[in-house]
Design a protein around this motif. Structure first.
Motif, mmCIF file in Angstrom:
data_model
loop_
_atom_site.group_PDB
_atom_site.id
_atom_site.type_symbol
_atom_site.label_atom_id
_atom_site.label_comp_id
_atom_site.label_asym_id
_atom_site.label_seq_id
_atom_site.Cartn_x
_atom_site.Cartn_y
_atom_site.Cartn_z
ATOM 1 N N TRP A 63 9.895 10.748 -6.091
ATOM 2 C CA TRP A 63 11.082 10.419 -5.314
ATOM 3 C C TRP A 63 11.618 11.661 -4.605
ATOM 4 O O TRP A 63 11.995 11.629 -3.436
ATOM 5 C CB TRP A 63 12.133 9.837 -6.250
ATOM 6 C CG TRP A 63 13.227 9.077 -5.574
ATOM 7 C CD1 TRP A 63 13.398 8.848 -4.244
ATOM 8 C CD2 TRP A 63 14.316 8.425 -6.223
ATOM 9 N NE1 TRP A 63 14.521 8.102 -4.020
ATOM 10 C CE2 TRP A 63 15.112 7.821 -5.221
ATOM 11 C CE3 TRP A 63 14.706 8.274 -7.549
ATOM 12 C CZ2 TRP A 63 16.261 7.102 -5.499
ATOM 13 C CZ3 TRP A 63 15.848 7.555 -7.822
ATOM 14 C CH2 TRP A 63 16.613 6.980 -6.821
ATOM 15 N N THR A 64 11.628 12.773 -5.340
ATOM 16 C CA THR A 64 12.140 14.029 -4.786
ATOM 17 C C THR A 64 11.151 14.652 -3.811
ATOM 18 O O THR A 64 11.523 15.096 -2.723
ATOM 19 C CB THR A 64 12.435 15.022 -5.926
ATOM 20 O OG1 THR A 64 13.484 14.497 -6.737
ATOM 21 C CG2 THR A 64 12.856 16.367 -5.372
ATOM 22 N N ILE A 65 9.867 14.695 -4.207
ATOM 23 C CA ILE A 65 8.852 15.349 -3.378
ATOM 24 C C ILE A 65 8.701 14.643 -2.034
ATOM 25 O O ILE A 65 8.534 15.280 -0.990
ATOM 26 C CB ILE A 65 7.498 15.375 -4.119
ATOM 27 C CG1 ILE A 65 7.603 16.222 -5.398
ATOM 28 C CG2 ILE A 65 6.401 15.941 -3.220
ATOM 29 C CD1 ILE A 65 6.372 16.161 -6.264
ATOM 30 N N LEU B 198 17.637 17.087 -0.556
ATOM 31 C CA LEU B 198 17.657 18.026 -1.673
ATOM 32 C C LEU B 198 17.706 17.269 -2.988
ATOM 33 O O LEU B 198 18.409 16.260 -3.103
ATOM 34 C CB LEU B 198 18.875 18.950 -1.584
ATOM 35 C CG LEU B 198 18.822 20.058 -0.544
ATOM 36 C CD1 LEU B 198 20.132 20.822 -0.524
ATOM 37 C CD2 LEU B 198 17.675 21.006 -0.813
ATOM 38 N N PRO B 199 16.983 17.740 -4.001
ATOM 39 C CA PRO B 199 17.073 17.098 -5.315
ATOM 40 C C PRO B 199 18.386 17.447 -5.992
ATOM 41 O O PRO B 199 18.887 18.564 -5.864
ATOM 42 C CB PRO B 199 15.888 17.698 -6.077
ATOM 43 C CG PRO B 199 15.672 19.034 -5.441
ATOM 44 C CD PRO B 199 16.038 18.858 -3.995
ATOM 45 N N PRO C 237 17.010 12.299 -4.765
ATOM 46 C CA PRO C 237 17.404 13.239 -3.704
ATOM 47 C C PRO C 237 18.685 12.774 -3.020
ATOM 48 O O PRO C 237 18.989 11.580 -2.978
ATOM 49 C CB PRO C 237 16.209 13.169 -2.738
ATOM 50 C CG PRO C 237 15.621 11.820 -2.958
ATOM 51 C CD PRO C 237 15.839 11.497 -4.409
ATOM 52 N N GLU C 238 19.425 13.741 -2.510
ATOM 53 C CA GLU C 238 20.673 13.440 -1.829
ATOM 54 C C GLU C 238 20.642 14.020 -0.418
ATOM 55 O O GLU C 238 19.747 14.797 -0.070
ATOM 56 C CB GLU C 238 21.862 14.012 -2.610
ATOM 57 C CG GLU C 238 22.006 13.430 -4.015
ATOM 58 C CD GLU C 238 23.215 13.989 -4.749
ATOM 59 O OE1 GLU C 238 23.990 14.729 -4.122
ATOM 60 O OE2 GLU C 238 23.371 13.676 -5.938
ATOM 61 N N GLU C 239 21.632 13.660 0.366
ATOM 62 C CA GLU C 239 21.711 14.176 1.728
ATOM 63 C C GLU C 239 21.783 15.706 1.709
ATOM 64 O O GLU C 239 22.425 16.293 0.839
ATOM 65 C CB GLU C 239 22.931 13.605 2.444
ATOM 66 C CG GLU C 239 22.819 12.112 2.760
ATOM 67 C CD GLU C 239 21.645 11.800 3.669
ATOM 68 O OE1 GLU C 239 21.371 12.606 4.589
ATOM 69 O OE2 GLU C 239 20.990 10.765 3.451
ATOM 70 N N ASN C 240 21.140 16.311 2.674
ATOM 71 C CA ASN C 240 21.079 17.762 2.751
ATOM 72 C C ASN C 240 22.035 18.266 3.831
ATOM 73 O O ASN C 240 21.742 18.145 5.024
ATOM 74 C CB ASN C 240 19.647 18.196 3.061
ATOM 75 C CG ASN C 240 19.480 19.699 3.015
ATOM 76 O OD1 ASN C 240 20.445 20.434 2.857
ATOM 77 N ND2 ASN C 240 18.257 20.162 3.155
ATOM 78 N N PRO C 241 23.169 18.833 3.442
ATOM 79 C CA PRO C 241 24.134 19.316 4.446
ATOM 80 C C PRO C 241 23.602 20.488 5.259
ATOM 81 O O PRO C 241 24.166 20.817 6.299
ATOM 82 C CB PRO C 241 25.343 19.736 3.590
ATOM 83 C CG PRO C 241 24.782 20.024 2.240
ATOM 84 C CD PRO C 241 23.635 19.070 2.059
ATOM 85 N N LEU C 242 22.503 21.112 4.797
ATOM 86 C CA LEU C 242 21.938 22.233 5.541
ATOM 87 C C LEU C 242 21.322 21.774 6.854
ATOM 88 O O LEU C 242 21.049 22.591 7.737
ATOM 89 C CB LEU C 242 20.878 22.948 4.694
ATOM 90 C CG LEU C 242 21.341 23.498 3.342
ATOM 91 C CD1 LEU C 242 20.199 24.220 2.647
ATOM 92 C CD2 LEU C 242 22.527 24.437 3.514
#
Length: 727
Positions: free
Chosen positions: A65-67, A73-74, A503-508
């Protein structure tokens, strides 16, 4: 207790071994153990490749799921980005400046990276991934690698409990998929996550060291303990020291004799304990010595109450059966916990340390709910928060006990049809109630990535467990029962804990922040070698600003770090004027309130998507001298984190030359110790028109590095020697 009942190792063993029968039993036991270990090694060599493939596939599929979530981002974004910022500074120091990362010039106003307890630099399986993939992308590879490492380390440890491959596979995969490990991904606590494999690995070598008295195992145990230190997981260092003391106690003092009010003290095991501890101190000296000196020079960003956060025993039990949320996710499930209870009837003495260890860690987690609350007030221990983090070690010990319980269940199924039927009913009861809860309450929320991960992870485990079960001499009914228990344990673990890797949204990925950093750099052309910026919002909520600042070689003065130096400069009064270390101010508060800050007396240089950037007029240059009530900026010829060369063309003899960086013992200026001026690094010029070289050269790092290097080289020489090396 009568002193005549206190007996010491060598004489006591001689007296007990006078009996021919006892002497024969002792020799047979030693010979049997040696043969068993030799046979076990041969079998392990045959199965090792198969196991490596199985553990690797389970680790990859469990974190699928993460990969597969590109750009996400995890776990918790805020904590994982915070760790990414520190990692990014390490990468810059090595790849761009070709320097050993002694000074982290991006940590608020600067921090000695080599002494930071949270730094992962000395841990190779973090730094290598950072260098290869950058941050935060490296975590997509760090996570499956350490899941694999956790399973393999527990596999080694499990050999000290049983020789049964099926039971060892059960314990290894249960540890890998346990809530204690998965929750660290969810919280973004990567240091503690990376430390998990070294708990069973260190225990494996510890047990071997005491049982064989072989110096090689002592070295390996101290080395694996040092790896916990190098991951930056200080909590795990303290908790493992608790476990080390408990295990050493059970080896030095015979528990059975203690119950009978007699004490047998094993002198050889005292030597083993002291030897391992000294080796650990010396191997980790490169980080341990600077960290101990560093502790008195920092301030926590959030003050800690060591007596806050205790839990009740009944709550601790529920954390292993349900998802507690936040840092309370330690889910193991009903079957492992039931097996751990069954282990009480096992005859092995070796499990004594496990029961004592569980007691110690539950006491720690209780805080005010225990008579032993005062231990939290001891030095070092009083700086530790979230006391129920110790339940992670309880989880490890419960899985170890579950393996003892599994042995009892399998033996009972073999020897008693009546008991076998009762076990079948009990297992079906547990499976029914636990699985129906998952189907009704959890399955609905799984997306495609989670479902693929569940199916693939469980499928691989089913294949592996069936292969190992077939190698046992159990009857067909026992094999079926064991297979069902193993299968549903892993299914429950995966279904409950895989959501913790979501994983969640990546603010970067927000383009606004890089645009702001570029606008600042465009405005600064030719002004400052290193730009310093500040923000007015809550740094914890806006870590993407700190991350992109580091990526753009911009020094951010306000960022979310758990601690900072006491000697942290923000401003300085010179004459009647206040000067600030930050050159620019970013209005991040707008992102929280939607209201633009009313900042008078500052020039707005840009506004992007509502976020304004202001130039601070009375800001300090990177290097300067003080002339009366004024400051004069000095050009910088060379800049790097550990070394800065200031142009001397404007410097006169006796001038006070100041470098804008937080002062810490170890800063030098042209060969002399630097002085602390306004919490910044300074020196008095001895001559005119000569360049001043500021460089960070801490003596505690040199001492620690020398001790660790010499110790490591000696250990390698001993490990490379053929045959046994006894104490």
């Amino acid at each position: 207790m009568d002193s005549q009942n206190i007996r010491y190792g060598d004489n006591y063993m001689e007296n007990k071994s006078h009996s021919p029968s006892i002497r024969k039993m002792k020799n047979d036991a030693q010979g049997g153990e040696t043969n068993s270990l030799q046979n076990e090694t041969k079998i392990d060599l045959k199965d090792s490749l198969f196991l490596i493939i199985i553990f690797a596939l389970i680790a990859i599929f469990y974190s699928f799921w993460t990969i597969s979530a590109q750009g996400l981002l995890p776990g918790d974004n805020r904590d994982i980005i915070s760790e990414s910022i520190s990692a990014a500074s390490l990468v810059k120091s090595i790849l761009e400046y070709h320097q050993f990362p002694l000074w982290n010039n991006y940590w608020i106003t600067g921090l000695p990276e080599y002494a930071s307890s949270a730094s992962t630099f000395y841990y190779p399986f973090a730094t290598l991934f950072y260098l290869a993939f950058g941050t935060p992308d490296a975590y997509h590879y760090i996570i499956p690698f350490h899941l694999f490492l956790s399973a393999f380390a527990f596999w080694l440890f499990s050999s000290t409990i049983t020789t049964n491959k099926s039971i060892r596979l059960y314990g290894s995969v249960a540890y890998m998929l346990s809530g204690a490990i998965s929750a660290k991904i969810n919280m973004g606590h990567m240091a503690m996550f990376m430390a998990h494999p070294y708990v069973p690995l260190s225990m494996f070598f510890l047990i071997k060291a005491y049982s064989t008295k072989n110096i090689k195992y002592m070295i390996l145990s101290a080395l694996s303990m040092s790896m916990i230190m190098f991951t930056g997981a200080i909590y795990f260092v303290v908790f493992f020291m608790f476990l080390f003391v408990v295990y050493a106690f059970t080896k030095i003092v015979d528990v059975d004799d203690l119950i009978n009010k007699k004490i047998y003290i094993d002198k050889n095991n005292i030597k083993t304990s002291v030897g391992i501890f000294i080796l650990f101190i010396m191997l980790s000296a490169v980080k341990l010595i600077p960290t101990l000196l560093f502790v008195g020079n920092i301030v926590r960003i959030d003050p800690i109450d060591p007596l806050e956060g205790g839990i009740l025993f009944k709550d601790a039990v529920t954390f292993f059966l349900t998802s507690g949320g936040w840092e309370r996710d330690f889910y193991l499930g009903f079957i492992p916990l039931s097996l751990a209870i069954v282990s009480i009837f096992h005859k092995s003495k070796e499990r004594y340390y496990i029961y004592i260890g569980i007691f110690v860690f539950l006491i720690w987690a209780s805080v005010k709910n225990s008579f032993f609350w005062w231990i939290h007030l001891f030095p070092v221990l009083d700086s530790m928060r979230v006391p129920f983090r110790s339940l992670g070690f309880v989880s490890f010990l419960l899985i170890a006990l579950a393996m003892y319980g599994f042995e009892i269940i399998s033996d009972t199924c073999e020897n008693s049809i009546k008991s076998r039927n009762l076990i079948i009913l009990s297992v079906l009861f547990l499976i029914f109630f636990e699985m129906q809860e998952f189907v009704l309450n959890f399955m609905v929320g799984y997306n495609g990535g989670a479902r693929i991960g569940i199916v693939l992870t469980v499928s691989i485990f089913l294949i592996a467990s069936w292969v190992f079960i077939q190698k046992n001499n159990w009857n067909i009914n026992t094999k079926k029962i064991v297979f069902v228990m193993m299968s549903f344990t892993v299914l429950a673990l995966v279904m409950n804990n895989i959501v913790l890797t979501a994983p969640e949204e990546n603010p970067l990925n927000d383009p606004t922040v890089p645009e702001i950093m570029q606008a600042i750099k465009d405005n600064n052309v030719g002004a400052n070698t290193q730009i310093w910026v500040s923000t007015n919002g809550w740094p914890y909520q806006h870590q993407e600003f700190a991350y992109h600042a580091v990526k753009n070689d911009i020094h951010i003065v306000r960022a979310y770090y758990s601690y900072f130096l006491k000697t942290m400069p923000f401003s300085i009064n010179i004459g009647n004027q206040m000067y600030y270390v930050a050159n620019y101010l970013i209005d991040t508060q707008y992102l929280e309130t939607g209201v633009k800050a009313d900042i008078a007396g500052m020039e707005k240089i840009t506004e992007i998507n509502g976020v304004s950037v202001y130039k601070i007029e009375n800001s300090l240059p990177n290097a300067f001298i003080v002339n009366g009530n004024d400051i004069q900026s000095l050009p910088i010829k060379y800049f790097s984190p550990n070394k800065v060369i200031v142009d001397g063309s404007k410097i006169g003899q006796g001038d006070l030359v100041i470098l804008k960086a937080a002062y810490y013992n170890g800063w030098k200026a042209s060969g002399k110790p630097a002085i602390n001026t306004g919490n910044m690094v300074a020196t008095t010029a001895e001559s005119s028109n000569e360049d001043i070289t500021f460089y960070f050269d801490p003596i505690d790092f040199k001492i620690g590095f020398a001790i660790s290097l010499i110790t490591l080289l000696c250990c390698i020489i001993i490990l490379l020697r053929k045959g046994r090396v006894s104490i």
